[in-house]
Design a protein around this motif. Structure first.
Motif, PDB file in Angstrom:
ATOM      1  N   GLU A 158       0.823  -1.201   0.000  1.00 34.11           N
ATOM      2  CA  GLU A 158       0.000   0.000   0.000  1.00 34.11           C
ATOM      3  C   GLU A 158       0.857   1.251   0.000  1.00 34.11           C
ATOM      4  O   GLU A 158       1.859   1.341   0.699  1.00 34.11           O
ATOM      5  CB  GLU A 158      -0.900  -0.008   1.234  1.00 34.11           C
ATOM      6  CG  GLU A 158      -1.923   1.083   1.170  1.00 34.11           C
ATOM      7  CD  GLU A 158      -3.094   0.798   2.085  1.00 34.11           C
ATOM      8  OE1 GLU A 158      -3.594   1.742   2.677  1.00 34.11           O
ATOM      9  OE2 GLU A 158      -3.488  -0.367   2.183  1.00 34.11           O
ATOM     10  N   GLU A 159       0.423   2.234  -0.794  1.00 29.92           N
ATOM     11  CA  GLU A 159       1.141   3.507  -0.852  1.00 29.92           C
ATOM     12  C   GLU A 159       0.967   4.259   0.463  1.00 29.92           C
ATOM     13  O   GLU A 159      -0.080   4.173   1.094  1.00 29.92           O
ATOM     14  CB  GLU A 159       0.552   4.376  -1.968  1.00 29.92           C
ATOM     15  CG  GLU A 159       0.784   3.851  -3.363  1.00 29.92           C
ATOM     16  CD  GLU A 159       0.134   4.773  -4.382  1.00 29.92           C
ATOM     17  OE1 GLU A 159       0.314   5.993  -4.289  1.00 29.92           O
ATOM     18  OE2 GLU A 159      -0.559   4.246  -5.264  1.00 29.92           O
ATOM     19  N   THR A 210       0.242   7.427   2.886  1.00 29.62           N
ATOM     20  CA  THR A 210      -0.652   8.571   2.785  1.00 29.62           C
ATOM     21  C   THR A 210       0.161   9.854   2.660  1.00 29.62           C
ATOM     22  O   THR A 210       1.136  10.057   3.363  1.00 29.62           O
ATOM     23  CB  THR A 210      -1.560   8.650   4.031  1.00 29.62           C
ATOM     24  OG1 THR A 210      -2.369   7.481   4.072  1.00 29.62           O
ATOM     25  CG2 THR A 210      -2.438   9.878   3.992  1.00 29.62           C
ATOM     26  N   ARG A 211      -0.257  10.695   1.730  1.00 23.83           N
ATOM     27  CA  ARG A 211       0.336  12.027   1.572  1.00 23.83           C
ATOM     28  C   ARG A 211      -0.623  12.999   2.237  1.00 23.83           C
ATOM     29  O   ARG A 211      -1.834  12.912   2.061  1.00 23.83           O
ATOM     30  CB  ARG A 211       0.474  12.397   0.090  1.00 23.83           C
ATOM     31  CG  ARG A 211       1.362  11.489  -0.715  1.00 23.83           C
ATOM     32  CD  ARG A 211       2.790  11.872  -0.701  1.00 23.83           C
ATOM     33  NE  ARG A 211       2.963  13.171  -1.337  1.00 23.83           N
ATOM     34  CZ  ARG A 211       4.062  13.909  -1.196  1.00 23.83           C
ATOM     35  NH1 ARG A 211       5.060  13.490  -0.486  1.00 23.83           N
ATOM     36  NH2 ARG A 211       4.160  15.071  -1.800  1.00 23.83           N
ATOM     37  N   LYS A 212      -0.073  13.920   2.976  1.00 29.78           N
ATOM     38  CA  LYS A 212      -0.898  14.900   3.671  1.00 29.78           C
ATOM     39  C   LYS A 212      -0.613  16.271   3.074  1.00 29.78           C
ATOM     40  O   LYS A 212       0.532  16.720   3.048  1.00 29.78           O
ATOM     41  CB  LYS A 212      -0.575  14.876   5.165  1.00 29.78           C
ATOM     42  CG  LYS A 212      -1.565  15.597   6.029  1.00 29.78           C
ATOM     43  CD  LYS A 212      -1.244  15.286   7.499  1.00 29.78           C
ATOM     44  CE  LYS A 212      -2.256  15.849   8.427  1.00 29.78           C
ATOM     45  NZ  LYS A 212      -1.880  15.571   9.835  1.00 29.78           N
ATOM     46  N   ARG A 268      -8.839  14.237  -5.158  1.00 31.42           N
ATOM     47  CA  ARG A 268      -8.561  12.999  -4.435  1.00 31.42           C
ATOM     48  C   ARG A 268      -9.661  11.972  -4.704  1.00 31.42           C
ATOM     49  O   ARG A 268      -9.388  10.817  -5.010  1.00 31.42           O
ATOM     50  CB  ARG A 268      -8.467  13.296  -2.934  1.00 31.42           C
ATOM     51  CG  ARG A 268      -8.274  12.059  -2.074  1.00 31.42           C
ATOM     52  CD  ARG A 268      -8.487  12.342  -0.617  1.00 31.42           C
ATOM     53  NE  ARG A 268      -9.860  12.775  -0.375  1.00 31.42           N
ATOM     54  CZ  ARG A 268     -10.246  13.461   0.680  1.00 31.42           C
ATOM     55  NH1 ARG A 268      -9.378  13.806   1.603  1.00 31.42           N
ATOM     56  NH2 ARG A 268     -11.513  13.803   0.828  1.00 31.42           N
ATOM     57  N   ASP A 306      -7.730   6.769   0.337  1.00 28.03           N
ATOM     58  CA  ASP A 306      -6.915   6.137   1.371  1.00 28.03           C
ATOM     59  C   ASP A 306      -5.474   6.625   1.356  1.00 28.03           C
ATOM     60  O   ASP A 306      -4.690   6.255   2.215  1.00 28.03           O
ATOM     61  CB  ASP A 306      -6.910   4.618   1.196  1.00 28.03           C
ATOM     62  CG  ASP A 306      -8.276   4.009   1.435  1.00 28.03           C
ATOM     63  OD1 ASP A 306      -9.089   4.630   2.144  1.00 28.03           O
ATOM     64  OD2 ASP A 306      -8.527   2.918   0.901  1.00 28.03           O
ATOM     65  N   HIS A 307      -5.132   7.435   0.378  1.00 23.92           N
ATOM     66  CA  HIS A 307      -3.733   7.802   0.184  1.00 23.92           C
ATOM     67  C   HIS A 307      -3.434   9.291   0.325  1.00 23.92           C
ATOM     68  O   HIS A 307      -2.271   9.681   0.391  1.00 23.92           O
ATOM     69  CB  HIS A 307      -3.251   7.327  -1.186  1.00 23.92           C
ATOM     70  CG  HIS A 307      -3.485   5.872  -1.414  1.00 23.92           C
ATOM     71  ND1 HIS A 307      -2.826   4.897  -0.720  1.00 23.92           N
ATOM     72  CD2 HIS A 307      -4.346   5.241  -2.235  1.00 23.92           C
ATOM     73  CE1 HIS A 307      -3.258   3.705  -1.116  1.00 23.92           C
ATOM     74  NE2 HIS A 307      -4.174   3.883  -2.035  1.00 23.92           N
ATOM     75  N   VAL A 308      -4.476  10.134   0.326  1.00 25.07           N
ATOM     76  CA  VAL A 308      -4.268  11.581   0.397  1.00 25.07           C
ATOM     77  C   VAL A 308      -5.180  12.176   1.469  1.00 25.07           C
ATOM     78  O   VAL A 308      -6.394  12.004   1.423  1.00 25.07           O
ATOM     79  CB  VAL A 308      -4.540  12.264  -0.962  1.00 25.07           C
ATOM     80  CG1 VAL A 308      -4.420  13.774  -0.852  1.00 25.07           C
ATOM     81  CG2 VAL A 308      -3.603  11.731  -2.036  1.00 25.07           C
ATOM     82  N   ALA A 309      -4.579  12.867   2.424  1.00 27.38           N
ATOM     83  CA  ALA A 309      -5.333  13.592   3.441  1.00 27.38           C
ATOM     84  C   ALA A 309      -5.203  15.086   3.152  1.00 27.38           C
ATOM     85  O   ALA A 309      -4.150  15.554   2.715  1.00 27.38           O
ATOM     86  CB  ALA A 309      -4.780  13.275   4.825  1.00 27.38           C
TER      87      ALA A 309
END
Length: 132
Positions: A2-3, A5-7, A30, A37-40
């Motif tokens: 799984e990648e 998470t980028r914030k 997004r 699931d990967h960008v906040a």
């Protein structure tokens, strides 16, 4: 695998215009790219206004994004330093740890009090920057 998470953080003084538009466009991107699931996305201001500016609500509604229910909020340096990238709108006096956070100053005009055509131009510039 799984990648991670980028914030992403979007900040301005009042959190009532540019940063709200940025966050809304980032959330749309997004979701359209299925990256939930990967960008906040984080947004806030150093001295938040009471509400999102009326002209911002109007121009975002024109592109199908409702920001009328959003409330400007304060954001801490600690929260922003937990981001991978922070975009400031050209009005920030924040001092973030640039070794840990990629800081991008977009230097955008404040839409508050501008005529509707100018607010649309700012909105379109924000959208382009978020998409990039």
């Amino acid at each position: 695998m799984e990648e991670p998470t980028r914030k992403l953080g979007f900040v301005c003084v009042q959190n009532a215009g540019r940063s709200q538009m940025s966050a809304a466009f980032a959330e749309r991107e997004r979701d359209e790219r299925n990256l939930g699931d990967h960008v906040a996305v984080v947004t806030g201001g150093t001295h938040p206004a009471d509400s999102v500016h009326d002209e911002v609500v109007a121009v975002m509604d024109e592109v199908g994004i409702d920001v009328s229910n959003r409330t400007p909020r304060e954001v801490s340096t600690e929260t922003l330093e937990s981001c991978d990238v922070v975009a400031t709108m050209g009005c920030s006096t924040l001092e973030l740890d640039a070794e840990r956070v990629e800081i991008r100053d977009w230097n955008l005009d404040d839409p508050h009090g501008q005529d509707i055509e100018r607010v649309r131009e700012i909105r379109d510039e924000v959208e382009t920057r978020v998409q990039d």
